[in-house]
Write an enzyme that holds these catalytic residues in place. Structure first.
Site, PDB file in Angstrom:
ATOM      1  N   SER A 157      12.430 -62.306 -85.821  1.00 10.81           N
ATOM      2  CA  SER A 157      12.348 -61.793 -87.190  1.00 10.81           C
ATOM      3  C   SER A 157      13.269 -62.565 -88.121  1.00 10.81           C
ATOM      4  O   SER A 157      14.220 -63.207 -87.696  1.00 10.81           O
ATOM      5  CB  SER A 157      12.717 -60.306 -87.223  1.00 10.81           C
ATOM      6  OG  SER A 157      14.073 -60.134 -86.876  1.00 10.81           O
TER       7      SER A 157
ATOM      8  N   ASP B  47       2.599 -54.206 -93.750  1.00 13.13           N
ATOM      9  CA  ASP B  47       1.763 -54.537 -92.598  1.00 13.13           C
ATOM     10  C   ASP B  47       0.418 -53.832 -92.714  1.00 13.13           C
ATOM     11  O   ASP B  47       0.299 -52.792 -93.365  1.00 13.13           O
ATOM     12  CB  ASP B  47       2.435 -54.114 -91.290  1.00 13.13           C
ATOM     13  CG  ASP B  47       3.645 -54.962 -90.969  1.00 13.13           C
ATOM     14  OD1 ASP B  47       3.560 -56.200 -91.139  1.00 13.13           O
ATOM     15  OD2 ASP B  47       4.681 -54.401 -90.562  1.00 13.13           O
TER      16      ASP B  47
END
Length: 298
Positions: A11, A271
């Site tokens: 990430s 998302d």
């Protein structure tokens, strides 16, 4: 005291593996047992929480998507563990809302393990979100930003793609039902927000608490460039609900259906979420989060 710490090694700036040793050493000053779990694929965050029982706290280092996976796992097992969030993604919007520093090292050292607050979450079908569920050109653009673009440009990648998408976006026909009111007709953008902020932009003063069991529902009903710019202006000055073509409700539950049966995907915190139809429920004080020392707990 036992903590399960879940981290995404890929990430943000992809420094998860390097940072995790520092995290472990720091947490040893507060917890007798530390269980480290690195994610490798989608859904790992949820799985790790479900597999690991009897922990006092759960930590997560990653972006908003990783955080939501962990929150989903906690919801599935009705976990009462306190949540530690360290920013490791591009947006880190949930961490920002909690007043957590963007810098991961500073964030780690700022957390007060004696200070916590219960906050609301949203549940959409079988998914959990911590800030927003939305439909429109801007969330569609977010999905099209590649990991390479995010690593190279950060938040600017989202802005660039959003501008491109707005020029060619389409209008939807939705039926929206909620405990506060109903709407049926054209929709350009729709957002169900647990927060009154996106990053540092406070787009409304309505329903600014994160623990009252309600969310802001905003519907932009016109798709012209003029209407979009007007909504953007109102958002920047914190009065998006004042727009002539904006429908606003403060809601506990929402149902969204496509009138014409078109395939439409809901965005949850940046998302891809489920396709319509969806049912959204606001879960009051669903998770208890650790706060930084300097943040007021009110």
């Amino acid at each position: 005291m036992k903590i399960l710490f879940i981290y995404n090694p890929n990430s943000g700036d992809e420094s998860g593996e390097e940072f995790i040793g520092e995290v472990q050493k720091y947490l040893e000053g507060y917890f007798e047992e530390i269980i480290l779990k690195g994610t490798k694929k989608e859904g790992d965050g949820t799985k790790f929480v479900q597999e690991t029982k009897d922990v006092d706290a759960i930590g997560v280092y990653g972006g908003d998507g990783t955080v939501n996976e962990v929150l989903l796992g906690m919801n599935k097992v009705s976990s009462k563990a306190k949540l530690l969030v360290l920013p490791g993604g591009t947006g880190n919007l949930f961490a920002k809302k909690l007043g957590i520093d963007d810098d991961k090292e500073a964030a780690l050292r700022s957390i007060d393990f004696t200070k916590s607050k219960k906050v609301d979450l949203g549940k959409v079908n079988e998914n959990i979100f911590s800030l927003f569920a939305s439909i429109g050109a801007v969330p569609e653009a977010i999905h099209e930003v590649s990991s390479e673009e995010k690593s190279k440009f950060g938040g600017l990648a989202y802005i660039k793609k959003s501008i491109e998408k707005l020029a060619s976006s389409e209008e939807y026909q939705f039926q929206v039902k909620s405990d506060a009111g109903n709407y049926s007709g054209p929709v350009d953008h729709l957002i169900v927000g647990l927060s009154n902020k996106i990053g540092n932009i406070e787009f409304t003063s309505e329903n600014e608490e994160m623990d009252n069991g309600k969310a802001n529902l905003f519907i932009l009903t016109r798709d012209s460039i003029k209407d979009r710019l007007e909504a953007l202006k109102d958002s920047i000055i914190g009065e998006v609900e004042e727009g002539e073509n904006v429908v606003h409700y403060s809601v506990k539950d929402v149902e969204i259906n496509s009138i014409d049966g078109e395939d439409v995907t809901l965005d949850i915190d940046g998302d891809k979420g489920p396709n319509l139809p969806v049912k959204i429920e606001i879960l009051k004080e669903a998770v208890e989060v650790y706060l930084p020392r300097e943040v007021q707990n009110d």
